[in-house]
Every structure is written in C-alpha cells, then in structure tokens.
Design a protein around this motif. Structure first.
Motif, PDB file in Angstrom:
ATOM      1  N   TRP A   9       0.837  -1.199   0.000  1.00  0.00           N
ATOM      2  CA  TRP A   9       0.000   0.000   0.000  1.00  0.00           C
ATOM      3  C   TRP A   9       0.874   1.253   0.000  1.00  0.00           C
ATOM      4  O   TRP A   9       0.643   2.183  -0.785  1.00  0.00           O
ATOM      5  CB  TRP A   9      -0.934   0.016   1.217  1.00  0.00           C
ATOM      6  CG  TRP A   9      -1.762   1.263   1.258  1.00  0.00           C
ATOM      7  CD1 TRP A   9      -2.958   1.473   0.643  1.00  0.00           C
ATOM      8  CD2 TRP A   9      -1.446   2.496   1.917  1.00  0.00           C
ATOM      9  NE1 TRP A   9      -3.406   2.739   0.873  1.00  0.00           N
ATOM     10  CE2 TRP A   9      -2.496   3.396   1.657  1.00  0.00           C
ATOM     11  CE3 TRP A   9      -0.386   2.924   2.695  1.00  0.00           C
ATOM     12  CZ2 TRP A   9      -2.508   4.695   2.155  1.00  0.00           C
ATOM     13  CZ3 TRP A   9      -0.396   4.223   3.188  1.00  0.00           C
ATOM     14  CH2 TRP A   9      -1.450   5.093   2.923  1.00  0.00           C
ATOM     15  N   ILE A  10       1.884   1.291   0.862  1.00  0.00           N
ATOM     16  CA  ILE A  10       2.773   2.458   0.952  1.00  0.00           C
ATOM     17  C   ILE A  10       3.490   2.676  -0.380  1.00  0.00           C
ATOM     18  O   ILE A  10       3.540   3.793  -0.887  1.00  0.00           O
ATOM     19  CB  ILE A  10       3.784   2.309   2.110  1.00  0.00           C
ATOM     20  CG1 ILE A  10       3.052   2.407   3.445  1.00  0.00           C
ATOM     21  CG2 ILE A  10       4.890   3.358   2.024  1.00  0.00           C
ATOM     22  CD1 ILE A  10       3.896   2.024   4.652  1.00  0.00           C
ATOM     23  N   SER A  11       4.024   1.612  -0.954  1.00  0.00           N
ATOM     24  CA  SER A  11       4.772   1.773  -2.202  1.00  0.00           C
ATOM     25  C   SER A  11       3.851   2.188  -3.355  1.00  0.00           C
ATOM     26  O   SER A  11       4.208   3.062  -4.150  1.00  0.00           O
ATOM     27  CB  SER A  11       5.549   0.506  -2.554  1.00  0.00           C
ATOM     28  OG  SER A  11       4.679  -0.569  -2.774  1.00  0.00           O
ATOM     29  N   ASN A  12       2.658   1.612  -3.452  1.00  0.00           N
ATOM     30  CA  ASN A  12       1.723   1.990  -4.510  1.00  0.00           C
ATOM     31  C   ASN A  12       1.247   3.432  -4.347  1.00  0.00           C
ATOM     32  O   ASN A  12       1.167   4.188  -5.320  1.00  0.00           O
ATOM     33  CB  ASN A  12       0.523   1.047  -4.548  1.00  0.00           C
ATOM     34  CG  ASN A  12       0.858  -0.298  -5.132  1.00  0.00           C
ATOM     35  OD1 ASN A  12       1.856  -0.463  -5.820  1.00  0.00           O
ATOM     36  ND2 ASN A  12       0.024  -1.282  -4.849  1.00  0.00           N
ATOM     37  N   THR A  13       0.927   3.813  -3.129  1.00  0.00           N
ATOM     38  CA  THR A  13       0.490   5.188  -2.865  1.00  0.00           C
ATOM     39  C   THR A  13       1.617   6.162  -3.169  1.00  0.00           C
ATOM     40  O   THR A  13       1.391   7.216  -3.774  1.00  0.00           O
ATOM     41  CB  THR A  13       0.004   5.335  -1.408  1.00  0.00           C
ATOM     42  OG1 THR A  13      -1.054   4.399  -1.181  1.00  0.00           O
ATOM     43  CG2 THR A  13      -0.496   6.738  -1.129  1.00  0.00           C
ATOM     44  N   ALA A  14       2.834   5.800  -2.791  1.00  0.00           N
ATOM     45  CA  ALA A  14       3.997   6.652  -3.077  1.00  0.00           C
ATOM     46  C   ALA A  14       4.186   6.830  -4.587  1.00  0.00           C
ATOM     47  O   ALA A  14       4.536   7.924  -5.048  1.00  0.00           O
ATOM     48  CB  ALA A  14       5.252   6.069  -2.442  1.00  0.00           C
ATOM     49  N   VAL A  15       3.944   5.784  -5.351  1.00  0.00           N
ATOM     50  CA  VAL A  15       4.060   5.884  -6.812  1.00  0.00           C
ATOM     51  C   VAL A  15       3.048   6.887  -7.350  1.00  0.00           C
ATOM     52  O   VAL A  15       3.382   7.736  -8.181  1.00  0.00           O
ATOM     53  CB  VAL A  15       3.885   4.498  -7.485  1.00  0.00           C
ATOM     54  CG1 VAL A  15       3.655   4.638  -8.981  1.00  0.00           C
ATOM     55  CG2 VAL A  15       5.086   3.622  -7.203  1.00  0.00           C
ATOM     56  N   PHE A  16       1.805   6.827  -6.864  1.00  0.00           N
ATOM     57  CA  PHE A  16       0.790   7.769  -7.347  1.00  0.00           C
ATOM     58  C   PHE A  16       1.100   9.200  -6.927  1.00  0.00           C
ATOM     59  O   PHE A  16       0.887  10.135  -7.698  1.00  0.00           O
ATOM     60  CB  PHE A  16      -0.613   7.346  -6.902  1.00  0.00           C
ATOM     61  CG  PHE A  16      -1.191   6.304  -7.801  1.00  0.00           C
ATOM     62  CD1 PHE A  16      -1.688   6.633  -9.047  1.00  0.00           C
ATOM     63  CD2 PHE A  16      -1.204   4.977  -7.412  1.00  0.00           C
ATOM     64  CE1 PHE A  16      -2.192   5.673  -9.899  1.00  0.00           C
ATOM     65  CE2 PHE A  16      -1.711   4.003  -8.256  1.00  0.00           C
ATOM     66  CZ  PHE A  16      -2.213   4.355  -9.505  1.00  0.00           C
ATOM     67  N   ILE A  17       1.621   9.379  -5.722  1.00  0.00           N
ATOM     68  CA  ILE A  17       1.996  10.727  -5.279  1.00  0.00           C
ATOM     69  C   ILE A  17       3.163  11.245  -6.121  1.00  0.00           C
ATOM     70  O   ILE A  17       3.167  12.407  -6.551  1.00  0.00           O
ATOM     71  CB  ILE A  17       2.319  10.737  -3.772  1.00  0.00           C
ATOM     72  CG1 ILE A  17       1.025  10.471  -2.978  1.00  0.00           C
ATOM     73  CG2 ILE A  17       2.961  12.062  -3.355  1.00  0.00           C
ATOM     74  CD1 ILE A  17       1.237  10.175  -1.513  1.00  0.00           C
ATOM     75  N   ALA A  18       4.130  10.383  -6.396  1.00  0.00           N
ATOM     76  CA  ALA A  18       5.259  10.789  -7.244  1.00  0.00           C
ATOM     77  C   ALA A  18       4.777  11.136  -8.652  1.00  0.00           C
ATOM     78  O   ALA A  18       5.200  12.147  -9.233  1.00  0.00           O
ATOM     79  CB  ALA A  18       6.302   9.675  -7.292  1.00  0.00           C
TER      80      ALA A  18
END
Length: 175
Positions: A9-18
């Motif tokens: 979840w953290i990595s996927n959310t971070a990708v969308f924020i990036a």
C-alpha cells in the motif's frame, strides 16, 4: 493490515503521489490548466481504483498541496476546499466505479459532484464571504473553480476509463 500489504500500500500510494508531482511539474509550464487538471483527476481516480480508498484519499489531499508548491494553486486558505472536491471525486469512484456497468454513471456523477462541491464551497462561499478579495482576484479564482472543474473531471474520468483497464490487465499478468 498485514506487513506485506502495508508495504505494498505504501509503495503503490507513493508511486501515485510521485506521478502526481512529476506530472503537475511537467504540465504546468504548458500553461493550460485543462491539461494539468485532467491528468490530476485521472490520477485521483486511478489511485482509488488500483490501490483502494485510503490511497485515493492520500493522493486527493496531497494534490492541492503539491499544486500550491508548483505555483498552480491559488490561495493556501482554499486548499482544504480543493481537497474536499478531490475527496468527493475519489469517494464516488470508490463506491460506484468498482461496478463495471456503471462506468458512465460514475464518470458523470463524480465529475458533477466534484464541480458542485468546488463551485459552492469556493465560488459561492469562500470567495465572497471568507476571502473578501479585490474584484479582479475574486473573478480569477471564481473562474478557476467554475465550469473548467467539470470539464477537467470529465476528461480525467475518460482518461481513467481508458488507462485503468490496461493497468488492471498488466497487474493481473496479461489476463
């Protein structure tokens, strides 16, 4: 939430924020808020459809903060109202968008609801009552949060309907 799920979840959310930050930075110099707004709305929708509600909420809240950072957000005092409009879009896509037969209904409902939230909260309330801006600045902000918000939410939804099935197919290994 299990540890592996939390990391995912953290990595996927971070990708969308990036992606949100990079695409806002890349499209802002084009000088066309319709392009930037449509891409932002697409990312809001895809983040909630791919990663779930909590991810969509994070991206929705951080989007106006990132916009302000890149100089495309108007006033810091209306960031919470912009986040509220984004949250409206995310919630509608979360609750309606998972039902394939309602894609057009979700597209129209989400776009119109976001537009109404922004129009009422910013144009009809914040600008005339809270902000008490000079007429020229009030007009500029009111125009930013009028019909163009409906257009960018519709375009973002259309883009999401095109991109999401491809992401889902790629995520499922080509099914």
């Amino acid at each position: 939430m299990k540890s592996n799920n939390r990391v995912l979840w953290i990595s996927n959310t971070a990708v969308f924020i990036a992606l949100l930050i990079v695409l806002q930075a890349a499209t802002t110099p084009l000088g066309n808020p319709l392009i930037t707004g449509s891409i932002v709305n697409m990312l809001l929708i895809i983040s909630v459809m791919v990663c779930g509600l909590s991810s969509g909420v994070c991206v929705a809240i951080l989007s106006p903060v990132a916009a302000k950072f890149f100089g495309i957000g108007p006033l810091i005092s209306i960031i919470p109202l912009i986040a509220l409009g984004n949250l409206t879009l995310v919630l509608i896509w979360y609750f309606l968008g998972n039902q394939k037969k309602h894609d057009m209904y979700t597209l129209l409902s989400g776009a119109f609801a976001k537009y109404l939230v922004l129009y009422i909260s910013i144009v009809k309330f914040a600008v005339p009552v809270l902000l008490q801006l000079p007429e020229k600045q009030a007009s500029i902000i009111s125009n930013m949060f009028s019909i163009s918000q409906l257009i960018t939410a519709l375009l973002g939804g259309i883009l999401a309907l095109i991109v999401y099935p491809r992401l889902k197919k790629a995520k499922m290994g080509g099914d």
